[in-house]
Design an enzyme around this catalytic site. Structure first.
Site, PDB file in Angstrom:
ATOM      1  CG  ASP A   1       6.830 -38.086  36.503  1.00  0.00           C
ATOM      2  OD1 ASP A   1       6.360 -37.492  37.480  1.00  0.00           O
ATOM      3  OD2 ASP A   1       6.892 -39.337  36.456  1.00  0.00           O
TER       4      ASP A   1
ATOM      5  CE  LYS B   1       3.168 -37.267  35.592  1.00  0.00           C
ATOM      6  NZ  LYS B   1       3.520 -36.526  36.809  1.00  0.00           N
TER       7      LYS B   1
END
Ligand code: NDP
Ligand code: 2IT
Length: 446
Positions: free
Chosen positions: A166, A126
């Protein structure tokens, strides 16, 4: 609690006392591993629990760019490469003012298990920045994305690490990021997913997380409660990518969406949310959700995002952000007779809230399973890029449906195996961990 789990959690607590989201995710995941650490002595012998919960590496860099007035701005950039035992690091980039190492470590850890659940060969990672896209012009977003990629490109690649979107990173940002990557390395290898259709993107990727969430929920409603979305009242928090496509699919399945939200508050429309109007405000103008009231006289605005959980609904789909459902919110939902809470956002329920849902035996769809549709179609985008071929909308949608059905079936079977059919969270953690831990053991200590 098994001593290995207790010691690992204590060590994390001592080392990272301020990383509360990371500690929360680590606790939620590791405590559910209790029965498997008992059962499989290799996990202790090879220190798999400790090795699993610590990221492989964290890259932290400075991002300098110029705003429209010519002023120099400085932000933090990160990439957390968590675990690549089963495939290249894979996971989104978040641009939000709250982004820090703790949040990206919790997201990376969740991503490892989520990606394993999809059954596709993807490790977990991430990244992101504390850059706040709200109120920024298109050219400012482009300048920022280019400056961010000027550092990130050194660490990514189609076989090493494949980022995506995201919060705050959608098609526009992925386009700018990809353009800069291509310019820097002079390779058109598809390294990001969520790309535009004209340069290697997959059909259904924009819809995938929201649609996948509804496919998961549909399976759970049928197989755990013998019911469906038909005629159900649904609350959906957020009004971004995941929330809007979840709302779209709920309506296609015959449900009524009563409420949506943004970080300012909630719109409640007893006639059912007019999704076209929400999309026009959010996608078109990047406006605020309270503007919905200007053309919808029956609708109400509640000035606290948590108030969405006070609305009497049958199904709740949290699709905004972490910890948006706390213990109080969970009690309110249960008091109002909620039958299912399935998570589109990552870790939207606090550990206390999740426990209440499980103990009360409602359908609780944990994020790493129920929101895996987005990364699953990212995996399918990678496959299409490798094949130099594109599947049709119908083909990708059918694959997404089948992946979400398999995820539900696999975690439900695992929850039953561990004698708690309503604990889909434990089912997801254990089922997702199985493949990753087997790969780590097989590949030796490294
Ligand atoms: P977007 O940036 O498209 O939308 C985020 C939405 O959440 C916005 O409406 C935002 O409102 C709202 N929001 C943010 N903070 C709060 C808050 N405190 N209370 C209420 N609303 C809030 O992001 P996504 O839709 O992509 O992501 C939403 C969630 O889904 C995140 O948890 C993300 O990690 C998760 N997710 C996303 C995937 C994807 O493919 N995009 C895949 C899997 C999970 P505002 O405009 O006011 O900030
Ligand atoms: O949380 C997530 O799964 C995502 N943001 C999507 C990640 C991806 O690589 O598509």
């Amino acid at each position: 609690m098994h001593h290995v789990i207790e010691e690992t959690l204590n060590q994390l607590q001592t080392q990272y006392p301020y990383q509360k989201e990371y500690l929360q995710a680590a606790k939620e995941i590791l405590t559910s591993f209790d029965p498997i650490v008992e059962r499989d002595p290799r996990l202790e012998k090879y220190q798999i629990i400790q090795r699993f919960v610590i990221p492989d590496r964290i890259i932290h860099f400075k991002v300098c760019w110029r705003d429209d007035k010519g002023n120099v701005q400085v932000n933090n950039g990160f990439r957390v490469q968590f675990n690549n035992a089963i495939g290249p690091y894979k996971g989104g980039l978040r641009f939000h003012k709250s982004v820090n190492e703790s949040i990206l470590k919790f997201l990376g850890l969740e991503q490892v298990l989520k990606n394993s659940l999809t059954t596709l060969p993807m490790g977990g990672g991430k990244g992101g920045s504390d850059f706040d896209p709200h109120g920024k012009s298109d050219s400012e977003v482009m300048s920022f994305c280019q400056a961010f990629m000027n550092e990130l490109y050194k660490y990514i690649g189609e076989f090493t690490d494949v980022p995506a979107g995201d919060i705050g990173v959608g098609a526009r940002e992925v386009g700018y990021l990809y353009g800069q990557y291509r310019k820097l390395v002079d390779r058109n290898d598809g390294v990001l997913t969520g790309k535009g259709l004209s340069f290697g993107g997959s059909l259904i990727r924009p819809e995938a997380t929201g649609y996948g969430l509804c496919y998961f929920t549909k399976n759970a409603l049928e197989k755990m409660n013998n019911t469906s979305f038909e005629g159900k009242n649904v609350s959906i928090s957020g009004s971004g990518n995941v929330a809007t496509f979840a709302a779209d699919k709920v309506m296609q399945f015959g449900g009524k969406v009563l409420a949506m939200s943004d970080s300012d508050g909630v719109i409640y429309d007893k006639n059912g949310i007019d999704l076209k109007a929400v999309k026009e405000i959010k996608e078109g103008r990047r406006g605020r959700i309270r503007e919905y009231l200007e053309n919808h006289k029956d609708a109400l605005f509640l000035d606290d995002p948590h108030k969405i959980w006070t609305i009497d609904a049958d199904i709740a789909l949290p699709c905004a952000t972490q910890n948006e459902i706390n213990e109080e919110d969970a009690k309110t939902l249960l008091k109002n007779g909620i039958i299912a809470v399935c998570e589109g956002a990552n870790m939207p329920s606090t550990n206390e809230a999740a426990k209440l849902f499980i103990d009360n035996k409602i359908i609780y769809g944990p994020a790493k399973a129920s929101n895996a549709g987005g990364v699953a179609v990212s995996g399918l985008e990678m496959s299409q890029n490798s094949m130099r071929y594109n599947w049709s909308r119908e083909e990708v949608d059918a694959k997404l449906y089948s992946i979400m059905t398999n995820i539900f079936d696999n975690i439900y079977a695992t929850a039953k195996e561990f004698n708690n059919p309503h604990n889909l969270l434990q089912g997801a953690n254990i089922y997702g961990f199985k493949k990753v831990s087997e790969a780590m053991i097989a590949q030796g200590v490294n």
